[in-house]
Design a protein around this motif. Sequence first.
Motif, PDB file in Angstrom:
ATOM      1  N   LEU A  57       0.882  -1.154  -0.095  1.00 60.96           N
ATOM      2  CA  LEU A  57      -0.042   0.248   0.020  1.00 60.96           C
ATOM      3  C   LEU A  57       1.093   1.392   0.004  1.00 60.96           C
ATOM      4  CD1 LEU A  57      -2.992   0.294  -0.236  1.00 60.96           C
ATOM      5  CD2 LEU A  57      -3.178   0.952   2.235  1.00 60.96           C
ATOM      6  N   ALA A  58       2.165   1.211   0.739  1.00 58.18           N
ATOM      7  CA  ALA A  58       2.783   2.263   0.760  1.00 58.18           C
ATOM      8  C   ALA A  58       3.405   2.594  -0.819  1.00 58.18           C
ATOM      9  CB  ALA A  58       3.990   2.025   1.790  1.00 58.18           C
ATOM     10  N   ILE A  59       3.771   1.587  -1.354  1.00 53.41           N
ATOM     11  CA  ILE A  59       4.220   1.820  -2.792  1.00 53.41           C
ATOM     12  C   ILE A  59       3.173   2.366  -3.507  1.00 53.41           C
ATOM     13  CG2 ILE A  59       5.031   0.485  -4.879  1.00 53.41           C
ATOM     14  CD1 ILE A  59       6.589  -1.596  -2.930  1.00 53.41           C
ATOM     15  N   LEU A  60       1.880   1.897  -3.410  1.00 53.63           N
ATOM     16  CA  LEU A  60       0.546   2.527  -4.274  1.00 53.63           C
ATOM     17  C   LEU A  60       0.625   3.849  -4.079  1.00 53.63           C
ATOM     18  CD1 LEU A  60      -2.040  -0.518  -3.945  1.00 53.63           C
ATOM     19  CD2 LEU A  60      -0.746   0.335  -6.019  1.00 53.63           C
ATOM     20  N   TRP A  61       0.962   4.127  -2.688  1.00 55.57           N
ATOM     21  CA  TRP A  61       0.831   5.694  -2.144  1.00 55.57           C
ATOM     22  C   TRP A  61       1.536   6.462  -3.025  1.00 55.57           C
ATOM     23  CZ3 TRP A  61      -1.335   8.986   1.651  1.00 55.57           C
ATOM     24  CH2 TRP A  61      -0.364  10.023   2.137  1.00 55.57           C
ATOM     25  N   ASP A  62       3.104   6.321  -3.119  1.00 54.90           N
ATOM     26  CA  ASP A  62       3.882   7.244  -3.734  1.00 54.90           C
ATOM     27  C   ASP A  62       4.424   6.807  -4.884  1.00 54.90           C
ATOM     28  OD1 ASP A  62       5.860   5.134  -3.189  1.00 54.90           O
ATOM     29  OD2 ASP A  62       6.888   6.192  -1.288  1.00 54.90           O
ATOM     30  N   GLN A  64       6.502   4.671  -5.686  1.00 53.39           N
ATOM     31  CA  GLN A  64       8.236   4.188  -5.978  1.00 53.39           C
ATOM     32  C   GLN A  64       8.441   3.180  -5.342  1.00 53.39           C
ATOM     33  OE1 GLN A  64      10.314   7.671  -4.224  1.00 53.39           O
ATOM     34  NE2 GLN A  64       8.908   9.371  -5.249  1.00 53.39           N
ATOM     35  N   TRP A  65       9.308   2.268  -5.840  1.00 51.78           N
ATOM     36  CA  TRP A  65       9.856   1.098  -5.573  1.00 51.78           C
ATOM     37  C   TRP A  65      11.028   0.630  -5.839  1.00 51.78           C
ATOM     38  CZ3 TRP A  65       8.486  -3.797  -8.147  1.00 51.78           C
ATOM     39  CH2 TRP A  65       7.876  -3.654  -9.799  1.00 51.78           C
ATOM     40  N   GLY A  66      11.967  -0.198  -5.069  1.00 52.25           N
ATOM     41  CA  GLY A  66      13.179  -0.564  -5.603  1.00 52.25           C
ATOM     42  C   GLY A  66      13.584  -1.767  -4.822  1.00 52.25           C
ATOM     43  N   TRP A  67      15.029  -1.601  -4.889  1.00 50.21           N
ATOM     44  CA  TRP A  67      15.672  -2.905  -4.144  1.00 50.21           C
ATOM     45  C   TRP A  67      15.534  -2.723  -2.706  1.00 50.21           C
ATOM     46  CZ3 TRP A  67      16.757  -7.033  -6.519  1.00 50.21           C
ATOM     47  CH2 TRP A  67      16.951  -7.164  -8.105  1.00 50.21           C
TER      48      TRP A  67
END
Length: 320
Positions: A57-62, A64-67
């Motif tokens: 949900l935090a990735i959906l929020w901003d 942004q995602w990575g390693w």
Amino acid sequence: MQGDAPKPDGQVADAVKGNWVDEIAPEWSRPYLRLSRADRPIGTWLLLIPCWWGLALAILWDGQWGWHDAWIAIASGLGAWLMRGAGCTWNDITDRKFDGAVERTRSRPIPSGQVTVRGAVIWMVLQALISFGILLTFNRMAISMGILALLPVAIYPFAKRFTWWPQVFLGLAFNWGALWAWTAHTGALHWPAVFLYLAGISWTLFYDTIYAHQDTEDDALIGVKSTARLFGDNTPAWLRRFIVGTVSLMAFAVILAMDLEGSMLALVIALAGPWAMGWHMTWQLRAFDAENNLRLLQLFRLNRDTGLIPLIFFAAALFA
């Protein structure tokens, strides 16, 4: 109430049949792994899944995602295994007299004599220290949240002594990962994570009420409180309320987390997660039988799949 004597090989009564602890783990390690419930992995899943909810949900929020997020997911798994083990060890230390009086739990390592209280304390501290070392790889907010998680963990074993709602305290402890993973990704705490946390607590009330129905007779004899004893014949009605609460709170968390001016398809897919989870919980409600302990245990264990359902939809929404 006394039941049969513990099995001579030390297996715990409600362990998963053919589990790796009883089959392949070194013999000297088995009592400690049983103390950590490694032979009953469902608890680790139930602790881990809210972490993955919070991260997704935090990735959906901003967006942004990575390693680093891959490390959050892996560390959540390691931490869930270790802290569930430490928490279960603490629970068994505090409940050792109760466990010895209940048929389902008297085969656990401490009441059955496989592990001493001193050995259990050392094992608990070791697991907690390793988990703390993992926690130190994250930001300050996540470290603070990880330390605060110890409070509900410490209180939970005593809750059944002073409230009919010990499942609430279990929910506070078991769903903390939703808050932790969110802060590990974002560095701060926001309202979507809070509502996701509340959804997890409602879910815990659902599955642990089902689980607690296995022990209602023994619990009544020794004076242990639970929602199962409190609700009695009204349990199905309460389980229905917990389904509504879980779905509503999680859906609200999704709405708060996602950009309503962004992809409508992504929003619809993400909202389908709590909806599908609710249907799976409803199916469990229809199969609920308070007098069938085997069925109760099976339904409880099915909640691993229940919790993974919205995660699949959250992941799909990332690519919509």
